[in-house]
Design a protein around this motif. Structure first.
Motif, short mmCIF file in Angstrom:
data_model
loop_
_atom_site.label_atom_id
_atom_site.label_comp_id
_atom_site.label_asym_id
_atom_site.label_seq_id
_atom_site.Cartn_x
_atom_site.Cartn_y
_atom_site.Cartn_z
N ARG A 156 26.65 19.40 16.97
CA ARG A 156 25.81 19.33 18.32
C ARG A 156 24.55 18.73 18.06
O ARG A 156 23.82 18.37 19.14
N ARG A 157 23.93 18.72 17.17
CA ARG A 157 22.54 18.11 16.99
C ARG A 157 22.67 16.47 16.94
O ARG A 157 21.69 15.94 17.41
N PHE B 279 27.08 23.33 22.80
CA PHE B 279 26.76 21.86 22.81
C PHE B 279 25.88 21.73 23.99
O PHE B 279 24.70 20.97 23.64
N MET B 280 26.12 22.32 25.07
CA MET B 280 24.94 22.22 26.31
C MET B 280 23.79 22.89 25.85
O MET B 280 22.60 22.56 26.34
N LYS B 281 23.97 24.25 24.99
CA LYS B 281 22.86 24.98 24.60
C LYS B 281 21.60 24.03 23.86
O LYS B 281 20.56 23.97 24.14
N ILE B 282 22.46 23.60 22.89
CA ILE B 282 21.43 22.63 21.98
C ILE B 282 20.99 21.18 22.68
O ILE B 282 19.87 21.04 22.47
N LYS B 283 21.67 20.73 23.43
CA LYS B 283 21.40 19.57 24.26
C LYS B 283 20.18 20.07 25.37
O LYS B 283 19.11 19.34 25.44
N GLY B 284 20.24 21.29 25.80
CA GLY B 284 19.25 21.64 26.84
C GLY B 284 17.92 21.88 26.01
O GLY B 284 17.05 21.61 26.47
N GLU B 285 17.97 22.47 24.65
CA GLU B 285 16.98 22.66 23.94
C GLU B 285 16.42 21.24 23.58
O GLU B 285 15.12 21.12 23.62
N VAL B 286 17.13 20.23 23.26
CA VAL B 286 16.71 19.00 22.93
C VAL B 286 15.92 18.28 24.17
O VAL B 286 14.68 17.93 24.12
N TYR B 287 16.32 18.64 25.41
CA TYR B 287 15.94 17.85 26.47
C TYR B 287 15.05 18.92 27.42
O TYR B 287 14.71 18.61 28.66
N ASN B 288 14.70 19.95 26.86
CA ASN B 288 14.00 20.99 27.50
C ASN B 288 14.51 21.50 28.63
O ASN B 288 13.77 21.51 29.88
N LEU B 289 15.74 21.82 28.70
CA LEU B 289 16.52 22.32 29.79
C LEU B 289 17.11 23.66 29.54
O LEU B 289 17.55 23.80 28.46
#
Length: 188
Positions: free
Chosen positions: A15-16, A101-111
């Protein structure tokens, strides 16, 4: 009841470090068996799509060369999910994969993925199938992958295309919950 059915295609399982290369979602009204809204977009990853992923999904580097980037599409998907009116979110193996996956991508993009799904029911057809298998309702299946369940329920579709997976997911969920759906109501 409105359910947001969704699926992701990615360049791998990490996911990262792996990228999302396709997001699809269909907002579906279960009572009227009607599509209310859709989201579907391919994504241009930073790194080339590995050959084994292209073989699995059919998504080529050429197909995504002129697509928007992951941050742009993920932000659009979050906005879509936040503005639409839904009671539950449904995916196949979404608790272990897509939502994570969405949780990690949300963290990466501040969402805020947690804000998107807070107060919503999470329906995972993989988990539901596991329960059904325990109860003896799904017999003769070698595994509980989505294509296997689709075959079990007589649903023909092109696996590993996010938009096709979502269309099949609606049919699988309705078959699992004894609700009827027609191909015409899904637009396939």
């Amino acid at each position: 009841m409105n359910i947001l059915f969704y699926d992701l295609e990615t360049t791998g399982f990490d996911r990262r470090w792996c990228s999302i290369i396709e997001i699809a979602a269909i907002l579906y009204n279960m009572d009227e068996h009607k599509i209310l809204d859709t989201f579907h977009e391919y994504i241009r990853p930073i790194k080339p799509i590995p050959a084994q992923i292209t073989k699995l999904t059919g998504i080529t580097n050429k197909m995504v060369a002129n697509c928007r980037t992951e941050p742009e599409v993920v932000k659009s998907f979050f906005a879509f999910a936040m503005r639409t009116n839904w009671d539950a979110i449904c995916g196949h193996n979404c608790k272990a994969f897509d939502n994570q996956f969405m949780k990690i991508k949300g963290e990466v993009y501040n969402l805020p993925w947690e804000e998107v799904i807070t107060g919503k029911q999470i329906i995972d057809t993989y988990q539901l199938a596991k329960q059904y298998k325990k109860d003896g309702k799904i017999v003769g299946t070698s595994n509980l992958r989505q294509p296997t369940l689709a075959e079990y329920y007589g649903i023909d579709y092109e696996a590993h295309s996010a938009i096709e997976d979502v269309g099949a997911l609606i049919k699988i969920y309705e078959a699992m919950t004894s609700k009827k759906v027609s191909r015409e109501s899904l637009g396939f």
